[in-house]
Design a protein around this motif. Sequence first.
Motif, PDB file in Angstrom:
ATOM      1  N   GLY A   1      15.778  29.835 -19.519  1.00 50.02           N
ATOM      2  CA  GLY A   1      16.516  29.224 -20.614  1.00 50.02           C
ATOM      3  C   GLY A   1      16.295  29.904 -21.942  1.00 50.02           C
ATOM      4  O   GLY A   1      17.061  29.681 -22.884  1.00 50.02           O
ATOM      5  N   ASP A   2      15.233  30.719 -22.049  1.00 41.85           N
ATOM      6  CA  ASP A   2      15.034  31.509 -23.256  1.00 41.85           C
ATOM      7  C   ASP A   2      16.178  32.506 -23.423  1.00 41.85           C
ATOM      8  O   ASP A   2      16.834  32.893 -22.442  1.00 41.85           O
ATOM      9  CB  ASP A   2      13.712  32.274 -23.206  1.00 41.85           C
ATOM     10  N   VAL A   3      16.389  32.954 -24.647  1.00 42.55           N
ATOM     11  CA  VAL A   3      17.496  33.865 -24.965  1.00 42.55           C
ATOM     12  C   VAL A   3      16.941  35.266 -25.216  1.00 42.55           C
ATOM     13  O   VAL A   3      15.882  35.431 -25.832  1.00 42.55           O
ATOM     14  CB  VAL A   3      18.279  33.368 -26.197  1.00 42.55           C
TER      15      VAL A   3
ATOM     16  N   VAL B   1      12.547  38.224 -26.534  1.00 44.60           N
ATOM     17  CA  VAL B   1      12.864  36.945 -25.905  1.00 44.60           C
ATOM     18  C   VAL B   1      12.388  35.827 -26.816  1.00 44.60           C
ATOM     19  O   VAL B   1      11.232  35.835 -27.279  1.00 44.60           O
ATOM     20  CB  VAL B   1      12.190  36.844 -24.524  1.00 44.60           C
TER      21      VAL B   1
ATOM     22  N   ALA C   1      15.778  29.156 -27.055  1.00 48.10           N
ATOM     23  CA  ALA C   1      17.179  29.011 -27.460  1.00 48.10           C
ATOM     24  C   ALA C   1      17.313  28.454 -28.870  1.00 48.10           C
ATOM     25  O   ALA C   1      18.213  28.844 -29.618  1.00 48.10           O
ATOM     26  CB  ALA C   1      17.908  28.117 -26.452  1.00 48.10           C
TER      27      ALA C   1
ATOM     28  N   VAL D   1      17.041  31.226 -31.935  1.00 48.12           N
ATOM     29  CA  VAL D   1      17.873  32.432 -31.947  1.00 48.12           C
ATOM     30  C   VAL D   1      18.302  32.799 -33.363  1.00 48.12           C
ATOM     31  O   VAL D   1      18.242  33.970 -33.764  1.00 48.12           O
ATOM     32  CB  VAL D   1      19.110  32.252 -31.034  1.00 48.12           C
TER      33      VAL D   1
ATOM     34  N   ALA E   1      22.535  38.309 -29.526  1.00 49.54           N
ATOM     35  CA  ALA E   1      22.112  37.726 -28.254  1.00 49.54           C
ATOM     36  C   ALA E   1      22.817  38.459 -27.120  1.00 49.54           C
ATOM     37  O   ALA E   1      24.045  38.580 -27.117  1.00 49.54           O
ATOM     38  CB  ALA E   1      22.433  36.238 -28.220  1.00 49.54           C
TER      39      ALA E   1
ATOM     40  N   GLU F   1      19.892  36.065 -21.176  1.00 43.41           N
ATOM     41  CA  GLU F   1      18.963  34.958 -21.099  1.00 43.41           C
ATOM     42  C   GLU F   1      17.929  35.225 -20.010  1.00 43.41           C
ATOM     43  O   GLU F   1      18.094  36.114 -19.174  1.00 43.41           O
ATOM     44  CB  GLU F   1      19.698  33.640 -20.807  1.00 43.41           C
TER      45      GLU F   1
END
Length: 335
Positions: free
Chosen positions: A173-175, A295, A298, A301, A314, A317
């Motif tokens: 779920g990290d961007v 990284v 979310a 960002v 971005a 993910e």
Amino acid sequence: MALTYERSGVSIAAADRLIELIRPLAASTARAEVVGSVGGYAGLFALPGDPERLLAATTDGVGTKLKIAALARLHDTVGIDLVAMSVNDLVCVGAEPLLFLDYVATGKLDADVIAQAVSGIAAGCREAGCALIGGETAEHPGFHGPGTYDLAGFAVGLVRRADVIDGTRAAAGDVVVGVPSSGLHSNGFSLVRRILPEEELAVRAVELLTPTRLYVKQVLRAHAGVAGGLRAAAHVTGGGLWGRAGRQMADGLQVRLRGGSWTVPAIFDELRRRGPVEPAEMLRTFNCGLGMVVVVPAGEVDRALAALGTGAVAVGEVVPRPAGGGPVDIEGNVF
């Protein structure tokens, strides 16, 4: 037949195997202060008497980009490359670069040429905020050819143990945020020299010698500005985007990049067409427009983009790694 980096004389597989051969040799020299093992972006070593502060050290070179500098007799930018290749690795572990040393080897010393190269080293150090505190120049008659030299650089930085970036806090779920490259940087030039004829290399030298972008200030600013710090970082060098973008990912995680989400400079598509080079091989060899990826959660960002500056975007993910998958997957077409 499509060209590959290995057909141009460089084996990434052999380099990976060498790391595995070296790992136990390095381990046999370990002291209690050593943190981690060989193979990361920088070696970490706790300061005696202050285990919460770690020295970070790394070394690198410029590679066969130096042949283009020699062809064009333009030597004042490759020193910037030399600094960037090391200090950009330091910030991937969260370290602030403190000092730099250089090593120059040549067949016959031309003081004016080497002084030009060192002027670039000094410029890179000034931009990165680290001190050039020494070095070595070695004259090797009969070993290096006329008019040629090689460069190596060594950088040392400092990071608090709590601020180390190592990928362990990354989560699905990290961007993934990408920062543009300035072009080819300092990797893949053996393949570039296989594709472009020598006379063209000389004519286009200014373009090809565009120095590696220094990411020190932006990455440290983002690491300080994002809540909890950056979760992972990758300087995209040898192994290309495919081999580097997920270098800090744990076994169960994967960096998934979205092709088309960033701008690919025209030089990469030109090399792909003229080689010809398969798209996958381009991604295994070159940065393809992203010199650094980080990284972040979310919700962080916007802060990361503001800290990383113009062009940061971005690009993907972090996802659970599928069975049989690698640390990086790329959806869609980059070229």
